[in-house]
Structure formats: C-alpha cells, structure tokens
Motif scaffolding. Structure first.
Motif, PDB file in Angstrom:
ATOM      1  N   VAL A  56       0.713  -1.242  -0.039  1.00 24.90           N
ATOM      2  CA  VAL A  56       0.089  -0.123  -0.119  1.00 24.90           C
ATOM      3  C   VAL A  56       1.083   1.290  -0.037  1.00 24.90           C
ATOM      4  O   VAL A  56       0.726   2.193  -0.914  1.00 24.90           O
ATOM      5  CB  VAL A  56      -0.902   0.090   1.151  1.00 24.90           C
ATOM      6  N   ASP A  57       1.967   1.128   0.834  1.00 20.97           N
ATOM      7  CA  ASP A  57       2.707   2.427   0.957  1.00 20.97           C
ATOM      8  C   ASP A  57       3.508   2.632  -0.462  1.00 20.97           C
ATOM      9  O   ASP A  57       3.867   3.699  -0.962  1.00 20.97           O
ATOM     10  CB  ASP A  57       3.761   2.318   2.166  1.00 20.97           C
ATOM     11  N   ALA A  58       4.173   1.437  -1.117  1.00 22.98           N
ATOM     12  CA  ALA A  58       4.542   1.593  -2.221  1.00 22.98           C
ATOM     13  C   ALA A  58       3.579   2.217  -3.408  1.00 22.98           C
ATOM     14  O   ALA A  58       4.144   2.994  -4.384  1.00 22.98           O
ATOM     15  CB  ALA A  58       5.234   0.243  -2.504  1.00 22.98           C
ATOM     16  N   VAL A  59       2.451   1.740  -3.407  1.00 30.61           N
ATOM     17  CA  VAL A  59       1.481   2.243  -4.433  1.00 30.61           C
ATOM     18  C   VAL A  59       1.301   3.647  -4.183  1.00 30.61           C
ATOM     19  O   VAL A  59       1.046   4.505  -4.889  1.00 30.61           O
ATOM     20  CB  VAL A  59       0.252   1.311  -4.340  1.00 30.61           C
ATOM     21  N   GLN A  60       1.193   4.050  -2.951  1.00 28.02           N
ATOM     22  CA  GLN A  60       0.841   5.515  -2.505  1.00 28.02           C
ATOM     23  C   GLN A  60       2.142   6.399  -2.920  1.00 28.02           C
ATOM     24  O   GLN A  60       1.799   7.725  -3.189  1.00 28.02           O
ATOM     25  CB  GLN A  60       0.572   5.690  -1.044  1.00 28.02           C
ATOM     26  N   ARG A  61       3.234   5.951  -2.725  1.00 29.79           N
ATOM     27  CA  ARG A  61       4.688   6.691  -3.185  1.00 29.79           C
ATOM     28  C   ARG A  61       4.983   6.684  -4.682  1.00 29.79           C
ATOM     29  O   ARG A  61       6.082   7.014  -5.026  1.00 29.79           O
ATOM     30  CB  ARG A  61       5.668   6.322  -2.359  1.00 29.79           C
ATOM     31  N   ASN A  62       4.080   5.850  -5.359  1.00 28.72           N
ATOM     32  CA  ASN A  62       4.359   5.423  -6.655  1.00 28.72           C
ATOM     33  C   ASN A  62       5.793   4.848  -6.950  1.00 28.72           C
ATOM     34  O   ASN A  62       6.568   5.094  -7.920  1.00 28.72           O
ATOM     35  CB  ASN A  62       4.494   6.655  -7.489  1.00 28.72           C
ATOM     36  N   ALA A  63       6.238   3.968  -5.845  1.00 29.47           N
ATOM     37  CA  ALA A  63       7.643   3.347  -5.872  1.00 29.47           C
ATOM     38  C   ALA A  63       7.342   2.029  -6.636  1.00 29.47           C
ATOM     39  O   ALA A  63       7.724   0.969  -5.892  1.00 29.47           O
ATOM     40  CB  ALA A  63       7.892   3.178  -4.380  1.00 29.47           C
ATOM     41  N   PHE A  64       7.158   2.159  -7.994  1.00 30.21           N
ATOM     42  CA  PHE A  64       6.767   0.964  -8.550  1.00 30.21           C
ATOM     43  C   PHE A  64       8.092   0.244  -8.867  1.00 30.21           C
ATOM     44  O   PHE A  64       8.133  -1.065  -9.539  1.00 30.21           O
ATOM     45  CB  PHE A  64       6.184   1.239 -10.075  1.00 30.21           C
ATOM     46  N   ASP A  65       9.523   0.779  -8.681  1.00 31.88           N
ATOM     47  CA  ASP A  65      10.303  -0.138  -8.747  1.00 31.88           C
ATOM     48  C   ASP A  65      10.805  -1.098  -7.801  1.00 31.88           C
ATOM     49  O   ASP A  65      11.710  -1.909  -8.161  1.00 31.88           O
ATOM     50  CB  ASP A  65      11.791   1.040  -8.902  1.00 31.88           C
ATOM     51  N   GLN A  66       9.678  -1.184  -6.886  1.00 29.13           N
ATOM     52  CA  GLN A  66       9.898  -2.381  -5.816  1.00 29.13           C
ATOM     53  C   GLN A  66       8.966  -3.318  -6.134  1.00 29.13           C
ATOM     54  O   GLN A  66       8.908  -4.382  -5.429  1.00 29.13           O
ATOM     55  CB  GLN A  66       9.710  -1.726  -4.464  1.00 29.13           C
ATOM     56  N   ARG A  67       8.517  -3.585  -7.158  1.00 28.25           N
ATOM     57  CA  ARG A  67       7.233  -4.387  -7.576  1.00 28.25           C
ATOM     58  C   ARG A  67       8.126  -5.895  -7.856  1.00 28.25           C
ATOM     59  O   ARG A  67       7.425  -6.757  -7.338  1.00 28.25           O
ATOM     60  CB  ARG A  67       6.697  -4.163  -8.847  1.00 28.25           C
ATOM     61  N   LEU A  68       9.083  -5.996  -8.299  1.00 24.36           N
ATOM     62  CA  LEU A  68       9.930  -7.204  -8.521  1.00 24.36           C
ATOM     63  C   LEU A  68      10.236  -7.852  -7.105  1.00 24.36           C
ATOM     64  O   LEU A  68       9.968  -9.164  -6.740  1.00 24.36           O
ATOM     65  CB  LEU A  68      11.191  -7.293  -9.228  1.00 24.36           C
ATOM     66  N   TRP A  69      10.728  -6.847  -5.951  1.00 20.30           N
ATOM     67  CA  TRP A  69      11.063  -7.318  -4.775  1.00 20.30           C
ATOM     68  C   TRP A  69       9.747  -7.754  -4.046  1.00 20.30           C
ATOM     69  O   TRP A  69       9.838  -8.982  -3.387  1.00 20.30           O
ATOM     70  CB  TRP A  69      11.830  -6.307  -3.943  1.00 20.30           C
ATOM     71  N   LEU A  70       8.721  -7.022  -4.152  1.00 20.63           N
ATOM     72  CA  LEU A  70       7.340  -7.198  -3.568  1.00 20.63           C
ATOM     73  C   LEU A  70       6.897  -8.689  -4.233  1.00 20.63           C
ATOM     74  O   LEU A  70       6.270  -9.208  -3.410  1.00 20.63           O
ATOM     75  CB  LEU A  70       6.241  -6.319  -3.758  1.00 20.63           C
ATOM     76  N   ALA A  71       7.067  -8.856  -5.427  1.00 26.83           N
ATOM     77  CA  ALA A  71       6.422 -10.149  -5.976  1.00 26.83           C
ATOM     78  C   ALA A  71       7.385 -11.380  -5.526  1.00 26.83           C
ATOM     79  O   ALA A  71       6.493 -12.531  -5.118  1.00 26.83           O
ATOM     80  CB  ALA A  71       6.518  -9.989  -7.304  1.00 26.83           C
ATOM     81  N   LEU A  72       8.455 -11.046  -5.493  1.00 23.49           N
ATOM     82  CA  LEU A  72       8.913 -12.267  -5.026  1.00 23.49           C
ATOM     83  C   LEU A  72       9.094 -12.644  -3.501  1.00 23.49           C
ATOM     84  O   LEU A  72       8.894 -13.765  -2.944  1.00 23.49           O
ATOM     85  CB  LEU A  72      10.680 -12.010  -5.177  1.00 23.49           C
ATOM     86  N   SER A  73       8.821 -11.567  -2.775  1.00 27.45           N
ATOM     87  CA  SER A  73       8.733 -11.666  -1.303  1.00 27.45           C
ATOM     88  C   SER A  73       7.437 -12.442  -1.088  1.00 27.45           C
ATOM     89  O   SER A  73       7.320 -13.209   0.085  1.00 27.45           O
ATOM     90  CB  SER A  73       8.641 -10.133  -0.571  1.00 27.45           C
ATOM     91  N   VAL A  74       6.264 -12.154  -1.663  1.00 29.32           N
ATOM     92  CA  VAL A  74       5.001 -12.746  -1.402  1.00 29.32           C
ATOM     93  C   VAL A  74       5.318 -14.404  -1.665  1.00 29.32           C
ATOM     94  O   VAL A  74       4.826 -15.232  -0.965  1.00 29.32           O
ATOM     95  CB  VAL A  74       3.928 -12.307  -2.480  1.00 29.32           C
ATOM     96  N   ILE A  75       6.078 -14.941  -2.735  1.00 30.32           N
ATOM     97  CA  ILE A  75       6.367 -16.097  -2.905  1.00 30.32           C
ATOM     98  C   ILE A  75       7.101 -16.640  -1.652  1.00 30.32           C
ATOM     99  O   ILE A  75       6.782 -17.769  -1.143  1.00 30.32           O
ATOM    100  CB  ILE A  75       6.963 -16.413  -4.135  1.00 30.32           C
ATOM    101  N   GLY A  76       8.134 -16.005  -1.138  1.00 30.41           N
ATOM    102  CA  GLY A  76       8.792 -16.163  -0.017  1.00 30.41           C
ATOM    103  C   GLY A  76       7.963 -16.562   1.138  1.00 30.41           C
ATOM    104  O   GLY A  76       8.085 -17.429   1.753  1.00 30.41           O
ATOM    105  N   ILE A  77       7.071 -15.779   1.458  1.00 27.53           N
ATOM    106  CA  ILE A  77       6.387 -15.665   2.518  1.00 27.53           C
ATOM    107  C   ILE A  77       5.415 -16.899   2.619  1.00 27.53           C
ATOM    108  O   ILE A  77       5.393 -17.831   3.645  1.00 27.53           O
ATOM    109  CB  ILE A  77       5.307 -14.332   2.860  1.00 27.53           C
ATOM    110  N   PHE A  78       4.707 -17.308   1.446  1.00 22.66           N
ATOM    111  CA  PHE A  78       3.944 -18.388   1.338  1.00 22.66           C
ATOM    112  C   PHE A  78       4.795 -19.712   1.468  1.00 22.66           C
ATOM    113  O   PHE A  78       4.158 -20.706   2.092  1.00 22.66           O
ATOM    114  CB  PHE A  78       3.038 -18.502   0.024  1.00 22.66           C
ATOM    115  N   LEU A  79       5.901 -19.679   0.977  1.00 26.55           N
ATOM    116  CA  LEU A  79       6.843 -20.863   1.256  1.00 26.55           C
ATOM    117  C   LEU A  79       7.231 -21.119   2.503  1.00 26.55           C
ATOM    118  O   LEU A  79       7.244 -22.252   2.970  1.00 26.55           O
ATOM    119  CB  LEU A  79       8.146 -20.650   0.013  1.00 26.55           C
ATOM    120  N   MET A  80       7.516 -19.957   3.304  1.00 24.61           N
ATOM    121  CA  MET A  80       7.735 -20.018   4.465  1.00 24.61           C
ATOM    122  C   MET A  80       6.662 -20.699   5.445  1.00 24.61           C
ATOM    123  O   MET A  80       6.878 -21.432   6.229  1.00 24.61           O
ATOM    124  CB  MET A  80       8.314 -18.467   5.031  1.00 24.61           C
TER     125      MET A  80
END
Length: 585
Positions: A56-80
């Motif tokens: 939510v904070d990334a979208v609000q700040r238009n920090a779209f360069d973090q999308r790859l890290w955020l996408a990979l992290s959700v996979i890591g969270i579910f794997l964990m």
C-alpha cells in the motif's frame, strides 16, 4: 487436605490433563520441532500483514521499482508458511500416533493384570470402546489441542506483536474483548466435558450390544431375537445420537458467540481508529495493515476457542482410561518361587463369598487332594464346584480359611510360579485366531518343537481330524475356533494342557463337547495323562469319573459326601441319587 479434597483434586480437569501430558513427556522433541514449525508459520502470518503495508505504501508513493522485490517476497512468505506448517503438522502427528500406541498398550497391559471380578462386572464391549474410541479422544486432547494452541497461539502472538508495533492504543481496544471471550469459553467447557463423558459411555453401550449380537448370531437367529437386538442397538445408537447433538449444539453456540465478541471489538476498533488522536502518525499502509492484522486474528482466535471442546472430550475419556490403569491388580504378595511340587492340595475350613454378594459360594470346605491322585467334584449346577476349582490358580481371592499346596499357603506363593504348576481345560474352550499348532503351544509353550506339539495332539486325539485337513497342524482355526467343531476345539484345549505337563491338572467338564466315540478316545488318553498328576475333575456326566480315586459330592457350597464310586453307591445318598437319574434307563 482431607480425603474428599484429594479425591476432588484427582478428579479435576487440570489434574487429569497433567496425567495425560505425563504420557507424552518422553516425546518432547516432537513438540519442540512442532513449536519451531508453527513459529515459522506464525511469523509468516505477521509478515503477510507487513507485506500488505509495504504494498500500500509503495503504491501511495508511486515506488513501482519495488514491484519485483514485492512479488518475490510474497512467494517467499507463502513458502515459509508452507514449510512451517509441514514441520509442525508432521511432528505433531508423530507425537499423536506414538501417544495412541503408548496409551493403548498401557491400558491393554492393565486389563491383562486385573482380577477376575473386574471382568465379571464390566461388559467386554465397554472395555473395547476404551481401547479404541476413548484413546483417540485422549490423544486429540494432547496433540490436536496443542497443535492448534501452538500454531494459532503463535499466529496470534505474531499478529498482536505487529499490531502493538503499529499502534499500541488501538491494540488495547481490541484486547478488551479478551475477558468476555474467556467467560464464554469457560461456561461452554464445563458443559462439553459433562456431555463428552455421556457420549463416551454411549459409545461403549453400542459396542457392547453389537459384540453380543455378533458373537451370538446363531442364538439370535434361531430364537427370533433379531427384532429385539435391533431395538437394543437402536436405543443405544439413539442415545449416542442425542448426546452427540447436544455436544454439537454447545460447540456451535460457542463459536458464533466468540465471533460476535470479536466483531464487537473490530467495530469498536474501526470507530476509535478514525479518531485522529488515536490514529496518531500512522501511514495509510500502516492503517490498512493494522486492520488486516486485526481481521486475520479472528480465525486463529476462533480456532483457539475450539480447543476447549477437544480438551474436554479428552479429559472425559482419560477419566475412564485412568480408571482402568488405576484399578488394583491381582493381589500378588507372595514371596515363594515354586520350582517343583509334589502336588498335594489341602483345603482347611475354606469359605468364599463373591464380591458384591452375601451368600456363601463355599461354606467350611475341608478336603485333601492327595499328590498324584484324581479327585472328582460332582453336584448340581451352583453347588460350588467351579468356584472351588477357580481358587486353586487364584482366579478369585479373598477366601476365608486355608488353601495349602505341599503345606505352603497359596497366598505366600507368587502368582506366576503357582500358575506354572497348573494346567487347565475349561468347559468354555478359548482358542485364538491362529493355527492349531499355535493354540496347542500357546503362551510360555510357544518354543515347543513340532514333534512335541504332535505328540500332545496325538495324546488328545487331535491328529484324528487334522490328518484330513490340507495344512494339517498348521490349519487356521478362525476367531475362537469358529472353523472347528465343539469336540475338535475341546480336544485342542486338552492337547494344550497335555503339552504343559504341569503337576496339577484342572478339568472343568473337559469332555462335555465330545461325541461318544471321541469321549471314549479322550478318556483313554486322560487315563494316561493324569498318572502322576494331582487332577481335579469337575463333571456332570458321572460315567467320566467312575475311576476317580476320590469323588466329592457338593451341595450349596458344602461337601455332603466323599468316597470312591462303589462306596458312594453303597451309601445310597446324594451321589447314588444323581447316578440313578443319569442311568435310569
């Protein structure tokens, strides 16, 4: 502390639950592994809320360069979360199966050492229900309850910790519903334990009715008992259904009541969160993440409230299991280990009353069984013959007077060494689901050679019918010898007694199930078998004991006559009347 207070303490839920935990204490490593796994799972839940805040904070700040890290992290969270759940579930399932095995084994061992009167007073179906249904309920109280408590408890801790980190004021508002939830769960727990106890009793009733009908299916069918058995089973099943539904109602009301309290806390939380003073400097992402974490708490809190029914079922089941485990064993205070005996048995002023009754089954019996001789007990049913025979191997204790074996009081001899000196053939033959050889060389005789087994089988005329069987002595007999005739079963039991080669032999109507030809063969075999052994024969058919060294006539627990066959006939008393009734033709 008074005795009544101690009893109440022993019957308390916490005391019983601690006793359950003692049985799983050796499996602590399984709980540790499970705790680690569920800790990983709970951390994953908290990270999921944190991940939402960052999105939510990334979208609000238009920090779209973090999308790859955020996408990979959700996979890591579910794997964990998946890895943590697997470790936790596998470890707890291992503990559960080991606990089932340990409890079942201990209860079964307890059943094997209990005195005879316990078996007389408790239905076999109820005992089987304890070994199956009740053990599973106890295991659920330990493993399933702890699994849910650890997994959901750590999830709650992780989410609450994150909520406190975001805004401690809002978290306190949410926690205000805790005491109310505790009160609801406490009230429901007491009722569920009471209902669980009734439910387990009804399961035992179902097992008892079914086992009786299955064992006696021939009697049920020939005497038209099917409708009556159906009604008995219907009543038992109906009672089980009613108790189950009462338990379901309590559980079903408990869960929505807790959810309602959580929803009230959520509503208060949302209302208060809109106050700028309470909201403080939270970001939009933090506020959304806080509400998400609070929403995620509803599921683990609800599941934590469902732990109580599982525990209460387990505690109610544990009461019955510990009742078996705590039941006093056969009294074995003897200190003398018998190595060999001559076999002289003396009864001095022997009297016996069955527990829970008042009439004497035996009344002032004085009798000597000379070593190596055959003594026959005759008399009407209920005269005390089987009761007297049951005292020699100490199947029943608590007699008055003395029973001496070679001059040694029976109670001074260890049970194991006493019973090693005795062989027994019951009127109701017991065979086990195995081969004929397994049933002849049963128990301590399992190491006997095939030649020894065949010799005993030959002596008991078992070889007469096994020669016609395709697998001979290795033929399976079925449950309780159902694949054999009554005479065949009895001959196997006699072969078992012959193989034991004990100095004392008890024959309780040992030829009652034999046809005339088989009886003649068995009598010839027994004539050889009893030589040199002290033999106590209980017989209704007087033709089988005419050659006994001593015949004892019993009536109403007393000895009314004793002597040889010819002497008793000459006296014209009770024995002569019994003889005349059987041979009047």
């Amino acid at each position: 502390m008074s005795d009544s207070e101690k009893t109440d303490n022993r019957n308390s839920g916490w005391y019983i639950y601690r006793r359950i935990l003692i049985h799983v204490k050796p499996l602590w490593y399984g709980f540790v592994a499970s705790f680690i796994g569920y800790a990983i799972y709970g951390a994953g839940q908290a990270l999921a809320a944190k991940w939402l805040e960052m999105v939510v904070d990334a979208v609000q700040r238009n920090a779209f360069d973090q999308r790859l890290w955020l996408a990979l992290s959700v996979i890591g969270i579910f794997l964990m979360r998946g890895i943590g759940a697997f470790i936790g579930n596998y470890s707890m399932s291992f503990v559960a199966r080991e606990t089932v095995h340990t409890l079942r084994t201990r209860v079964f061992e307890s059943l094997l050492r209990l005195p005879t009167h316990y078996y007389n007073q408790n239905p076999s179906g109820e005992m089987l229900s304890r070994l199956t249904y009740n053990v599973e309920q106890v295991t659920g109280a330990v493993t399933n309850a702890i699994k849910i408590s650890i997994r959901e408890g750590l999830t709650v801790v992780g989410l609450l910790g994150y909520m406190v980190y975001l805004n401690w004021k809002l978290t306190l508002i949410f926690l205000a519903a805790g005491p109310l939830i505790g009160i609801v769960v406490s009230i429901a727990s007491k009722r569920m334990r009471r209902l669980s106890r009734r439910l387990q009793s009804s399961v035992g009733d179902i097992t008892s009715v079914a086992s009786e009908a299955i064992r006696g299916f021939q009697v049920v069918r020939i005497f038209g008992g099917a409708p009556a058995e159906q009604q008995r089973f219907h009543r038992a099943s109906e009672q089980n259904k009613r108790q189950s539904m009462k338990l379901v109602v309590t559980q079903s009301l408990n869960t929505p009541a807790v959810q309602l309290l959580i929803s009230l806390a959520m509503a208060s939380l949302l209302f208060m969160a809109m106050d700028p003073v309470v909201l403080g400097g939270m970001t939009t992402g933090g506020f959304v993440a806080f509400l998400t974490a609070a929403g995620m708490l509803t599921k683990p809190v609800r599941q934590l409230t469902e732990v109580s029914p599982i525990i209460q079922k387990g505690i109610a089941a544990a009461e019955s299991l510990f009742g078996v485990i705590d039941e006093p064993s056969e009294e074995d205070a003897g200190h003398i280990e018998l190595q060999s005996v001559r076999g002289e048995v003396a009864l001095r002023h022997l009297s016996y009353v069955y527990p829970g009754t008042q009439n004497r089954a035996l009344d002032d019996i004085n009798l000597t069984l000379p070593a190596g001789k055959t003594v026959a007990l005759v008399g009407r049913s209920g005269s005390g013959k089987s009761t007297l025979a049951s005292l020699l191997p100490r199947f029943n204790d608590g007699w008055e007077g003395e029973i001496l074996l070679d001059g040694t009081p029976l109670q001074d001899i260890t049970l194991a060494s006493l019973r090693q000196q005795i062989a027994l053939v019951n009127q109701q033959v017991v065979l086990f689901n195995g081969s004929i050889a397994d049933n002849i060389a049963y128990g301590a005789m399992a190491g006997a050679s095939e030649a020894q087994i065949l010799a005993a089988a030959e002596a008991a005329h078992v070889t007469e019918f096994i020669e016609r069987m395709p697998e001979g002595i290795h033929t399976l007999v079925g449950e309780n010898g159902v694949l054999l005739s009554g005479g065949q079963r009895q001959r196997i039991a006699i072969a078992r007694a012959i193989l034991k080669n004990a100095p004392l032999l008890i024959l309780d109507e040992a030829t009652s199930a034999l046809d005339t030809e088989s009886e003649r063969h068995i009598q010839a075999a027994l004539t050889e078998v009893v030589k040199g052994r002290t033999t106590l024969v209980i017989a209704h058919r007087l033709s089988t004991i005419e050659n006994a060294d001593l015949i004892v006539v019993m009536e109403a627990g007393r000895i009314v006559e004793q002597g040889s066959h010819q002497d008793l006939l000459a006296q014209g008393g009770a024995y002569a009347r019994l003889h005349a009734m059987q041979f009047q033709d």
